[in-house]
Design a protein around this motif. Structure first.
Motif, PDB file in Angstrom:
ATOM      1  N   MET A 205       0.846  -1.200   0.000  1.00 20.39           N
ATOM      2  CA  MET A 205       0.000   0.000   0.000  1.00 20.39           C
ATOM      3  C   MET A 205       0.878   1.245   0.000  1.00 20.39           C
ATOM      4  N   LYS A 206       0.464   2.246  -0.811  1.00 21.51           N
ATOM      5  CA  LYS A 206       1.215   3.495  -0.783  1.00 21.51           C
ATOM      6  C   LYS A 206       0.543   4.449   0.209  1.00 21.51           C
ATOM      7  N   THR A 207       1.327   5.013   1.107  1.00 23.21           N
ATOM      8  CA  THR A 207       0.773   5.938   2.097  1.00 23.21           C
ATOM      9  C   THR A 207       0.842   7.364   1.563  1.00 23.21           C
ATOM     10  N   LEU A 208      -0.318   8.012   1.439  1.00 20.41           N
ATOM     11  CA  LEU A 208      -0.355   9.393   0.947  1.00 20.41           C
ATOM     12  C   LEU A 208       0.074  10.353   2.058  1.00 20.41           C
ATOM     13  N   LEU A 209       0.946  11.305   1.698  1.00 19.06           N
ATOM     14  CA  LEU A 209       1.281  12.365   2.657  1.00 19.06           C
ATOM     15  C   LEU A 209       0.414  13.571   2.304  1.00 19.06           C
ATOM     16  N   LEU A 210      -0.583  13.839   3.130  1.00 15.02           N
ATOM     17  CA  LEU A 210      -1.552  14.897   2.818  1.00 15.02           C
ATOM     18  C   LEU A 210      -1.202  16.191   3.541  1.00 15.02           C
ATOM     19  N   LYS A 211      -1.692  17.290   2.959  1.00 15.48           N
ATOM     20  CA  LYS A 211      -1.459  18.601   3.592  1.00 15.48           C
ATOM     21  C   LYS A 211      -2.642  18.953   4.468  1.00 15.48           C
ATOM     22  N   ASP A 212      -2.380  19.979   5.275  1.00 22.43           N
ATOM     23  CA  ASP A 212      -3.348  20.436   6.248  1.00 22.43           C
ATOM     24  C   ASP A 212      -4.304  21.448   5.597  1.00 22.43           C
ATOM     25  N   ASN A 213      -4.854  21.133   4.389  1.00 25.70           N
ATOM     26  CA  ASN A 213      -5.770  22.089   3.758  1.00 25.70           C
ATOM     27  C   ASN A 213      -7.115  21.433   3.469  1.00 25.70           C
ATOM     28  N   GLU A 214      -8.077  22.243   3.087  1.00 28.20           N
ATOM     29  CA  GLU A 214      -9.449  21.781   2.938  1.00 28.20           C
ATOM     30  C   GLU A 214      -9.572  20.590   1.994  1.00 28.20           C
ATOM     31  N   GLN A 215      -8.908  20.718   0.855  1.00 27.85           N
ATOM     32  CA  GLN A 215      -9.008  19.682  -0.175  1.00 27.85           C
ATOM     33  C   GLN A 215      -8.471  18.339   0.339  1.00 27.85           C
ATOM     34  N   ASP A 216      -7.326  18.401   1.027  1.00 30.26           N
ATOM     35  CA  ASP A 216      -6.722  17.152   1.513  1.00 30.26           C
ATOM     36  C   ASP A 216      -7.497  16.576   2.699  1.00 30.26           C
ATOM     37  N   ILE A 217      -8.061  17.440   3.519  1.00 31.75           N
ATOM     38  CA  ILE A 217      -8.869  16.952   4.650  1.00 31.75           C
ATOM     39  C   ILE A 217     -10.110  16.230   4.111  1.00 31.75           C
ATOM     40  N   LEU A 218     -10.655  16.770   3.024  1.00 31.80           N
ATOM     41  CA  LEU A 218     -11.805  16.125   2.368  1.00 31.80           C
ATOM     42  C   LEU A 218     -11.411  14.724   1.871  1.00 31.80           C
ATOM     43  N   LYS A 219     -10.210  14.650   1.294  1.00 31.13           N
ATOM     44  CA  LYS A 219      -9.698  13.363   0.808  1.00 31.13           C
ATOM     45  C   LYS A 219      -9.563  12.364   1.959  1.00 31.13           C
ATOM     46  N   ALA A 220      -9.000  12.870   3.071  1.00 25.00           N
ATOM     47  CA  ALA A 220      -8.803  12.007   4.247  1.00 25.00           C
ATOM     48  C   ALA A 220     -10.149  11.535   4.796  1.00 25.00           C
ATOM     49  N   ALA A 221     -11.142  12.433   4.790  1.00 22.39           N
ATOM     50  CA  ALA A 221     -12.474  12.076   5.305  1.00 22.39           C
ATOM     51  C   ALA A 221     -13.088  10.964   4.439  1.00 22.39           C
ATOM     52  N   GLU A 222     -12.879  11.060   3.130  1.00 21.25           N
ATOM     53  CA  GLU A 222     -13.381  10.017   2.217  1.00 21.25           C
ATOM     54  C   GLU A 222     -12.738   8.667   2.540  1.00 21.25           C
ATOM     55  N   ILE A 223     -11.432   8.700   2.788  1.00 19.20           N
ATOM     56  CA  ILE A 223     -10.714   7.462   3.132  1.00 19.20           C
ATOM     57  C   ILE A 223     -11.318   6.848   4.394  1.00 19.20           C
TER      58      ILE A 223
END
Ligand code: TXA
Ligand code: MG
Length: 344
Positions: A1-19
């Motif tokens: 599995m590849k671990t995504l390194l996300l930023k602390d911004n709205e778009q990435d938080i949305l991505k994390a919430a989907e996960i």
């Protein structure tokens, strides 16, 4: 599995919430340490947290919420005692975990089969936003491999869990640096199970007497059953032998300087650095207990990366205020080895 390194911004938080909604695992910053989050209502997702961390299944998780009302909304607790409301009013959002009788929707995987559940409303903006966006309660232990120190940066999370989790959000360095205070209200008298950013004195100023579980400041005997399962597991200790010195300022300095060697180091205060003639790791100014808490885990990691160090002598924190949390983590790092120089 590849671990995504996300930023602390709205778009990435949305991505994390989907996960999270899809049953995945996300490393998230909180004001204490980074947590490894999953949907607390999804037993499979929660089971995957244990797998990724190598965590024993009998060690329950904390459920993170984004407002007090989430407790009722998700039926997390069967009863909310008055003292829980008082603590919430005074210390939430913040570094405090409250244990209550468990509600009907909490899977056994979260509570490790106990009839209680640990609940925390973190103050970190990113954690709050993530939980709100996912519209779920989030089960999250500290985001380290079991037995490693709790992570206080996204890089620490990657060091331990890269390839084992879906993503981590980089929210910078955690403020407090030690895990939350854990108090149980699921028994007649409130009891402190783990000291942290909300001190015993602060708790007592709001709800009156709080008992202190004996495992907070002492080693559990082999036959003792811990009130909090996490307390029986081996905690992080550097490879070097850490010995806490209970001593006056002068005796602390003299003892170390007379045991000088390239293999000896000291965990000390800023005021000691110039006087000690061994390698030093300063917790901060002598009276800045918050700083000591903030620096401790980072110092233990640094010590581990210096292979020449075989013995570390440490200052002995007072067990008042934030000192209790620092002492609680430090005696575990020292395998409970405290040398009382005043008694020799
Ligand atoms: O600051 C924190 O609390 C961090 C962040 C991520 O929120 N989380 C954290 O989780 O430190 P963890 O799993 O590393 O520590 C939780 C502790 C463990 O010692 C566990 O045994 C105890 O809380 N615990 C959880 N649920 C419990 C329960 N129902 N009864 C007694 N102890 C419980
Ligand atoms: Mg932990």
């Amino acid at each position: 599995m590849k671990t995504l390194l996300l930023k602390d911004n709205e778009q990435d938080i949305l991505k994390a919430a989907e996960i999270l909604k899809n049953g995945g695992l996300v490393g998230m910053p909180t004001e204490t340490v980074y947590g490894l989050g999953a949907n607390a209502l999804n037993p499979q997702a929660v089971a995957n947290i244990f797998k990724a961390k190598g965590r024993p299944m009998d060690n329950p998780l904390i459920v993170h919420i984004s407002c007090f009302e989430d407790i009722e909304k998700f039926s997390l607790a069967s009863k909310i005692p008055e003292k829980a409301k008082l603590l919430a009013k005074n210390f939430w959002p913040g570094p405090l975990t409250v244990i209550l009788k468990k509600g009907s929707l909490v899977p056994d995987e979260v509570s490790a089969g106990l009839d209680t559940v640990a609940i925390r409303y973190p103050s970190h903006k990113t954690a709050n936003k993530l939980i709100k966006t996912a519209e779920l309660p989030i089960a999250a232990p500290s985001a380290n491999l079991s037995g490693s120190p709790s992570p206080t940066t996204a890089q620490h999370v990657l060091n331990d869990l890269n390839g084992k989790i879906d993503a981590v959000i980089d929210g910078g360095v955690c403020d407090v640096g030690l895990e939350s205070t854990v108090i149980t209200l699921a028994q007649e008298k409130p009891k402190l199970l783990r000291p942290g950013g909300i001190t015993l004195e602060m708790l007592e100023s709001v709800i009156g007497e709080v008992l202190v579980d004996s495992a907070v400041l002492n080693k559990l005997e082999d036959n003792q059953k811990p009130a909090s399962p996490g307390m029986k597991y081996k905690h992080y200790a550097p490879k070097a032998n850490v010995i806490i010195l209970k001593a006056s300022d002068v005796n602390f300095i003299n003892f170390i300087n007379s045991n000088k060697s390239i293999n000896v180091a000291a965990i000390c205060y800023d005021e000691d650095v110039k006087i000690l003639n061994v390698k030093t790791y300063s917790l901060g100014k002598k009276n800045d207990l918050e700083k000591h808490a903030h620096n401790l885990f980072e110092i233990l990691r640094e010590i581990d990366s210096d292979k020449t160090i075989k013995t570390v002598y440490s200052r002995c924190p007072e067990t008042k205020g934030m000192g209790m949390a620092v002492y609680n983590r430090l005696i575990r790092a020292a395998g409970f080895e405290v040398k009382d120089l005043e008694k020799l």
